[in-house]
Design a protein around this motif. Structure first.
Motif, PDB file in Angstrom:
ATOM      1  N   TRP A 163       3.973 -11.498   2.521  1.00 55.39           N
ATOM      2  CA  TRP A 163       3.687 -10.272   3.258  1.00 55.39           C
ATOM      3  C   TRP A 163       4.006 -10.483   4.740  1.00 55.39           C
ATOM      4  O   TRP A 163       3.690 -11.510   5.316  1.00 55.39           O
ATOM      5  CB  TRP A 163       2.195  -9.941   3.055  1.00 55.39           C
ATOM      6  CG  TRP A 163       1.727  -8.804   3.874  1.00 55.39           C
ATOM      7  CD1 TRP A 163       1.690  -7.495   3.506  1.00 55.39           C
ATOM      8  CD2 TRP A 163       1.225  -8.857   5.204  1.00 55.39           C
ATOM      9  NE1 TRP A 163       1.195  -6.733   4.546  1.00 55.39           N
ATOM     10  CE2 TRP A 163       0.907  -7.546   5.585  1.00 55.39           C
ATOM     11  CE3 TRP A 163       1.017  -9.899   6.117  1.00 55.39           C
ATOM     12  CZ2 TRP A 163       0.385  -7.241   6.844  1.00 55.39           C
ATOM     13  CZ3 TRP A 163       0.509  -9.594   7.366  1.00 55.39           C
ATOM     14  CH2 TRP A 163       0.194  -8.279   7.713  1.00 55.39           C
ATOM     15  N   TRP A 169      -1.352   0.620  -5.583  1.00 51.69           N
ATOM     16  CA  TRP A 169      -0.391  -0.488  -5.601  1.00 51.69           C
ATOM     17  C   TRP A 169      -0.853  -1.561  -6.586  1.00 51.69           C
ATOM     18  O   TRP A 169      -2.023  -1.924  -6.591  1.00 51.69           O
ATOM     19  CB  TRP A 169      -0.283  -1.053  -4.176  1.00 51.69           C
ATOM     20  CG  TRP A 169       0.138  -2.481  -4.077  1.00 51.69           C
ATOM     21  CD1 TRP A 169       1.193  -3.081  -4.683  1.00 51.69           C
ATOM     22  CD2 TRP A 169      -0.505  -3.512  -3.312  1.00 51.69           C
ATOM     23  NE1 TRP A 169       1.259  -4.417  -4.345  1.00 51.69           N
ATOM     24  CE2 TRP A 169       0.236  -4.700  -3.508  1.00 51.69           C
ATOM     25  CE3 TRP A 169      -1.622  -3.538  -2.470  1.00 51.69           C
ATOM     26  CZ2 TRP A 169      -0.108  -5.907  -2.894  1.00 51.69           C
ATOM     27  CZ3 TRP A 169      -1.960  -4.744  -1.866  1.00 51.69           C
ATOM     28  CH2 TRP A 169      -1.213  -5.906  -2.076  1.00 51.69           C
ATOM     29  N   TRP A 228       0.826  -0.370  10.196  1.00 51.10           N
ATOM     30  CA  TRP A 228       0.048  -0.581   8.981  1.00 51.10           C
ATOM     31  C   TRP A 228      -0.341   0.757   8.351  1.00 51.10           C
ATOM     32  O   TRP A 228       0.120   1.812   8.764  1.00 51.10           O
ATOM     33  CB  TRP A 228      -1.164  -1.464   9.299  1.00 51.10           C
ATOM     34  CG  TRP A 228      -0.777  -2.902   9.536  1.00 51.10           C
ATOM     35  CD1 TRP A 228       0.481  -3.398   9.748  1.00 51.10           C
ATOM     36  CD2 TRP A 228      -1.651  -4.026   9.594  1.00 51.10           C
ATOM     37  NE1 TRP A 228       0.448  -4.749   9.917  1.00 51.10           N
ATOM     38  CE2 TRP A 228      -0.854  -5.173   9.833  1.00 51.10           C
ATOM     39  CE3 TRP A 228      -3.030  -4.196   9.458  1.00 51.10           C
ATOM     40  CZ2 TRP A 228      -1.405  -6.457   9.930  1.00 51.10           C
ATOM     41  CZ3 TRP A 228      -3.570  -5.473   9.562  1.00 51.10           C
ATOM     42  CH2 TRP A 228      -2.770  -6.590   9.788  1.00 51.10           C
ATOM     43  N   SER A 229      -1.255   0.685   7.400  1.00 49.51           N
ATOM     44  CA  SER A 229      -1.466   1.840   6.525  1.00 49.51           C
ATOM     45  C   SER A 229      -2.045   3.072   7.219  1.00 49.51           C
ATOM     46  O   SER A 229      -2.750   2.968   8.223  1.00 49.51           O
ATOM     47  CB  SER A 229      -2.373   1.441   5.361  1.00 49.51           C
ATOM     48  OG  SER A 229      -1.599   0.692   4.459  1.00 49.51           O
ATOM     49  N   GLN A 279       3.963   0.560   2.454  1.00 47.47           N
ATOM     50  CA  GLN A 279       4.113  -0.641   3.254  1.00 47.47           C
ATOM     51  C   GLN A 279       5.193  -1.498   2.598  1.00 47.47           C
ATOM     52  O   GLN A 279       5.056  -1.896   1.431  1.00 47.47           O
ATOM     53  CB  GLN A 279       2.791  -1.416   3.287  1.00 47.47           C
ATOM     54  CG  GLN A 279       1.652  -0.648   3.934  1.00 47.47           C
ATOM     55  CD  GLN A 279       1.597  -0.850   5.431  1.00 47.47           C
ATOM     56  OE1 GLN A 279       1.252  -1.916   5.909  1.00 47.47           O
ATOM     57  NE2 GLN A 279       1.963   0.191   6.181  1.00 47.47           N
ATOM     58  N   ASP A 282       0.794  -1.244   0.000  1.00 50.23           N
ATOM     59  CA  ASP A 282       0.000   0.000   0.000  1.00 50.23           C
ATOM     60  C   ASP A 282       0.822   1.288   0.000  1.00 50.23           C
ATOM     61  O   ASP A 282       1.725   1.438   0.821  1.00 50.23           O
ATOM     62  CB  ASP A 282      -0.867   0.108   1.267  1.00 50.23           C
ATOM     63  CG  ASP A 282      -1.639  -1.136   1.602  1.00 50.23           C
ATOM     64  OD1 ASP A 282      -1.433  -2.164   0.965  1.00 50.23           O
ATOM     65  OD2 ASP A 282      -2.454  -1.047   2.533  1.00 50.23           O
ATOM     66  N   ARG A 318      -9.052  -0.388  10.663  1.00 48.29           N
ATOM     67  CA  ARG A 318      -7.749   0.118  10.223  1.00 48.29           C
ATOM     68  C   ARG A 318      -7.833   1.133   9.080  1.00 48.29           C
ATOM     69  O   ARG A 318      -8.865   1.332   8.473  1.00 48.29           O
ATOM     70  CB  ARG A 318      -6.856  -1.051   9.807  1.00 48.29           C
ATOM     71  CG  ARG A 318      -7.423  -1.971   8.758  1.00 48.29           C
ATOM     72  CD  ARG A 318      -6.425  -3.119   8.529  1.00 48.29           C
ATOM     73  NE  ARG A 318      -6.869  -4.060   7.527  1.00 48.29           N
ATOM     74  CZ  ARG A 318      -7.608  -5.138   7.793  1.00 48.29           C
ATOM     75  NH1 ARG A 318      -7.994  -5.401   9.025  1.00 48.29           N
ATOM     76  NH2 ARG A 318      -7.967  -5.963   6.819  1.00 48.29           N
ATOM     77  N   ASP A 319      -6.669   1.726   8.825  1.00 42.81           N
ATOM     78  CA  ASP A 319      -6.416   2.583   7.660  1.00 42.81           C
ATOM     79  C   ASP A 319      -7.138   3.934   7.722  1.00 42.81           C
ATOM     80  O   ASP A 319      -7.995   4.240   6.872  1.00 42.81           O
ATOM     81  CB  ASP A 319      -6.781   1.846   6.352  1.00 42.81           C
ATOM     82  CG  ASP A 319      -6.172   0.456   6.271  1.00 42.81           C
ATOM     83  OD1 ASP A 319      -5.146   0.229   6.944  1.00 42.81           O
ATOM     84  OD2 ASP A 319      -6.723  -0.401   5.555  1.00 42.81           O
ATOM     85  N   TYR A 352      -4.738  -1.509  -6.093  1.00 44.98           N
ATOM     86  CA  TYR A 352      -5.374  -1.746  -4.782  1.00 44.98           C
ATOM     87  C   TYR A 352      -4.807  -0.796  -3.732  1.00 44.98           C
ATOM     88  O   TYR A 352      -3.713  -0.245  -3.889  1.00 44.98           O
ATOM     89  CB  TYR A 352      -5.131  -3.210  -4.359  1.00 44.98           C
ATOM     90  CG  TYR A 352      -6.018  -3.626  -3.214  1.00 44.98           C
ATOM     91  CD1 TYR A 352      -7.397  -3.718  -3.382  1.00 44.98           C
ATOM     92  CD2 TYR A 352      -5.478  -3.913  -1.957  1.00 44.98           C
ATOM     93  CE1 TYR A 352      -8.218  -4.095  -2.323  1.00 44.98           C
ATOM     94  CE2 TYR A 352      -6.292  -4.288  -0.895  1.00 44.98           C
ATOM     95  CZ  TYR A 352      -7.664  -4.371  -1.089  1.00 44.98           C
ATOM     96  OH  TYR A 352      -8.478  -4.730  -0.050  1.00 44.98           O
ATOM     97  N   ALA A 353      -5.615  -0.656  -2.647  1.00 44.55           N
ATOM     98  CA  ALA A 353      -5.200   0.114  -1.469  1.00 44.55           C
ATOM     99  C   ALA A 353      -4.778   1.530  -1.864  1.00 44.55           C
ATOM    100  O   ALA A 353      -3.844   2.098  -1.308  1.00 44.55           O
ATOM    101  CB  ALA A 353      -4.060  -0.604  -0.731  1.00 44.55           C
ATOM    102  N   GLU A 365     -11.087  -1.901   3.542  1.00 45.94           N
ATOM    103  CA  GLU A 365      -9.714  -1.454   3.797  1.00 45.94           C
ATOM    104  C   GLU A 365      -9.505  -0.101   3.118  1.00 45.94           C
ATOM    105  O   GLU A 365     -10.163   0.232   2.128  1.00 45.94           O
ATOM    106  CB  GLU A 365      -8.713  -2.466   3.239  1.00 45.94           C
ATOM    107  CG  GLU A 365      -8.796  -3.825   3.914  1.00 45.94           C
ATOM    108  CD  GLU A 365      -7.655  -4.762   3.526  1.00 45.94           C
ATOM    109  OE1 GLU A 365      -7.088  -5.395   4.422  1.00 45.94           O
ATOM    110  OE2 GLU A 365      -7.339  -4.859   2.327  1.00 45.94           O
ATOM    111  N   CYS A 366      -8.541   0.629   3.636  1.00 48.16           N
ATOM    112  CA  CYS A 366      -8.060   1.864   3.006  1.00 48.16           C
ATOM    113  C   CYS A 366      -9.163   2.758   2.433  1.00 48.16           C
ATOM    114  O   CYS A 366      -9.148   3.060   1.218  1.00 48.16           O
ATOM    115  CB  CYS A 366      -7.057   1.546   1.903  1.00 48.16           C
ATOM    116  SG  CYS A 366      -5.646   0.619   2.478  1.00 48.16           S
ATOM    117  N   ILE A 377       6.066  -5.590   8.374  1.00 47.39           N
ATOM    118  CA  ILE A 377       5.903  -4.349   7.612  1.00 47.39           C
ATOM    119  C   ILE A 377       6.639  -3.189   8.291  1.00 47.39           C
ATOM    120  O   ILE A 377       6.554  -3.008   9.500  1.00 47.39           O
ATOM    121  CB  ILE A 377       4.406  -3.983   7.528  1.00 47.39           C
ATOM    122  CG1 ILE A 377       3.616  -5.075   6.815  1.00 47.39           C
ATOM    123  CG2 ILE A 377       4.198  -2.617   6.888  1.00 47.39           C
ATOM    124  CD1 ILE A 377       3.860  -5.183   5.349  1.00 47.39           C
TER     125      ILE A 377
END
Ligand code: FRU
Length: 531
Positions: free
Chosen positions: A32, A280, A67-68, A24, A8, A134-135, A262-263, A189-190, A35
């Motif tokens: 993965w 990404w 994380w993001s 990330q 991301d 998150r994010d 993505y993200a 996400e994100c 990170i």
């Protein structure tokens, strides 16, 4: 060399004339994990210089993961909000943390502090699922002077973006109602949430409100690994976002990109008055091939985004700075491409090129009748690859093609007549992109709405860069990023063609193509990414 995986984009911003991108960075090898926040700066969004790692897990509030996150300017100073993973009996327990530059006079903002007196700034209270929280987005300020941010989550299987408010960007309260949610869409996400001008291409600062503004809400759906968005209205009194039409939806939602992307995350570039999108793109090769190659994942070329005149979707275009990589230019004269023709574009480095071809919109009477059951553009592109002859189309480009065309990535249009209206299908067909069998060669597709009064031309711009083919259809109404790994059509052995495999002739009004130089990207010496 250890395998390097990047995912991301995080906290993109411009500060004192310098662009920052964090991302990330997976330091644990082919998969993965572990990170850290990589950090690079640029003055042109094209050439980048990496700095030391900006953040690693180091404190109780992020010891299991950084994380993001996103950047917000508070009185002209950047603050990063990101998701920290803490030690807990529960799997991946997520909180939101803040980080601030140690030294604002450092033009590169190399060092980041995570104030222990405030962190974590947001915890998953109120029954929030702590492993699905998150994010944080870039914050925005309401007319009441209060800051807002929104954070991705899920309740059961419903995707949701919770809203939080703060007076000082440090102490946050959860709003009763989320900013937005949608049934059965899984983890969001994100999220990204930003205003766009109703008229014109200029970007807007994230807090701008008013009558001449629409809002865009985007999420990255963990279930499908695609980014979807809607255009809608944000009511700052109720703090609710309502899409004008459609929804964030696994099948029919609008996407920034109908290929691999993505993200993603946008930021407002106040110097050039534009909103810039980062995303990404992961690999389509096997993990074994990634290990051999030594790296996985890349950031797509940044794109300017704005609202299409009809207000129904966004348009995108590669940032203008990418054109500084153009070197030798070749062009083909305006001409009619007869059905079945394949024409080579000679004299350029076809493995690294910027190609801009324009076709005259065919007559509606020459278009194939659209079957009402053709509702999924990706499936339609897969069942009608470039080799399947149509009427008006397929016509377009064969990129990264080998001499005898055993390998080719075909990006093309088919024009349909649906109840006396145009439907244009844009495809990126990877099925013959490589002789290597282990790659994912899924074909991608998008429907493009064209209005014959405005769109007399069907333009196709493809940025070709070895394993990346990023294609912009009809002035950026649809974008498709494909990852391909030719075995024959590499470097000097790569060719570029323009083709028409329809029964109808098509007029190519112009074709310009440029060989592209390599961007200068300086990596850290100790942990070198691959070229
Ligand atoms: C999206 C994502 C984010 C998370 C980050 C972790 O790709 O899963 O939700 O913050 O990656 O690397």
């Amino acid at each position: 060399m250890a395998l390097v995986e990047i995912t991301d984009p995080n906290a993109p911003m411009i500060y004192n004339g310098i662009y920052h991108l964090f991302y990330q960075w997976s330091t644990s090898g082919a998969v993965w994990g572990d990170i850290v926040w990589a950090h690079a700066t640029s003055t042109d969004l094209v050439n980048w210089n990496h700095h030391k790692i900006a953040m690693v897990p180091s404190e109780p509030f992020d010891i299991e993961g950084v994380w993001s996150g996103s950047a917000t300017f508070i009185q002209g100073k950047p603050i990063i909000q990101y998701t920290g993973i803490i030690k807990s009996n529960q799997w991946n327990y997520q909180v939101q943390d803040m980080a601030v530059p140690k030294d604002l006079s450092d033009p590169y903002l190399v060092e980041w502090n995570k104030p222990i007196e405030y962190n974590p700034v947001i915890k998953p209270t109120d029954g929030i699922n702590a492993s699905a929280f998150r994010d944080p987005t870039t914050g925005w300020k309401g007319p009441d002077g209060i800051w807002r941010t929104t954070i991705g989550s899920k309740v059961g299987n419903n995707g949701v973006s919770f809203l939080f408010r703060s007076n000082d960007f440090i102490h946050w309260n959860k709003a009763k109602e989320p900013l937005h949610w949608a049934k059965d869409t899984g983890m969001w996400e994100c999220p990204d949430f930003f205003p766009v001008a109703v008229d014109g291409k200029e970007g807007l600062d994230t807090s701008v409100l008013g009558h001449s503004v629409k809002h865009v809400f985007k999420v990255s759906l963990d279930d499908t690994k695609h980014d979807y968005y809607t255009i809608g209205t944000y009511n700052p009194k109720t703090d609710r976002y309502t899409p004008d039409e459609g929804s964030i939806d696994n099948d029919s939602g609008l996407r920034f990109d109908y290929g691999k992307f993505y993200a993603s995350k946008t930021f407002f570039d106040h110097e050039k008055k534009r909103r810039v999108l980062w995303g990404w793109a992961n690999e389509s090769s096997s993990v074994a091939d990634d290990v051999k190659k030594g790296w996985a994942g890349l950031q797509a070329v940044p794109r300017t985004v704005w609202l299409e005149e009809n207000g129904k979707q966004l348009k995108q275009w590669p940032v203008e700075e990418i054109e500084q990589l153009r070197t030798k230019r070749v062009s083909l004269r305006s001409q009619v491409l007869k059905g079945g023709s394949v024409l080579e574009v000679l004299g350029l480095t076809a493995s690294q090129a910027d190609v801009d071809v324009k076709f005259k919109l065919p007559k509606l009477k020459d278009a194939e009748i659209m079957d009402p059951s053709w509702v999924n553009p990706q499936l339609l592109c897969s069942s009608k690859p470039a080799s399947v002859q149509g009427k008006s189309g397929p016509f377009g480009l064969l990129a990264l093609a080998s001499k005898n065309l055993e390998e080719q990535t075909a990006i093309f249009f088919r024009v349909f007549n649906h109840q006396n209206k145009y439907v244009v299908l844009m495809c990126s067909d990877q099925s013959r992109s490589s002789l290597e069998e282990s790659n994912d060669k899924t074909t991608y597709g998008a429907f493009i709405h064209v209005d014959p009064h405005h769109d007399q031309t069907l333009s196709l711009r493809s940025l070709i860069d070895h394993s990346v083919v990023e294609s912009y259809g009809v002035d950026g109404k649809a974008v498709i990023l494909a990852r391909v790994y030719p075995t024959l059509a590499t470097d000097k052995e790569a060719h570029l063609y323009v083709f028409n495999n329809g029964t109808e002739n098509v007029k190519m009004s112009s074709l310009k193509a440029w060989s592209m130089k390599k961007a200068e990207i300086k990596y850290l010496k100790d942990l070198k990414h691959s070229d």
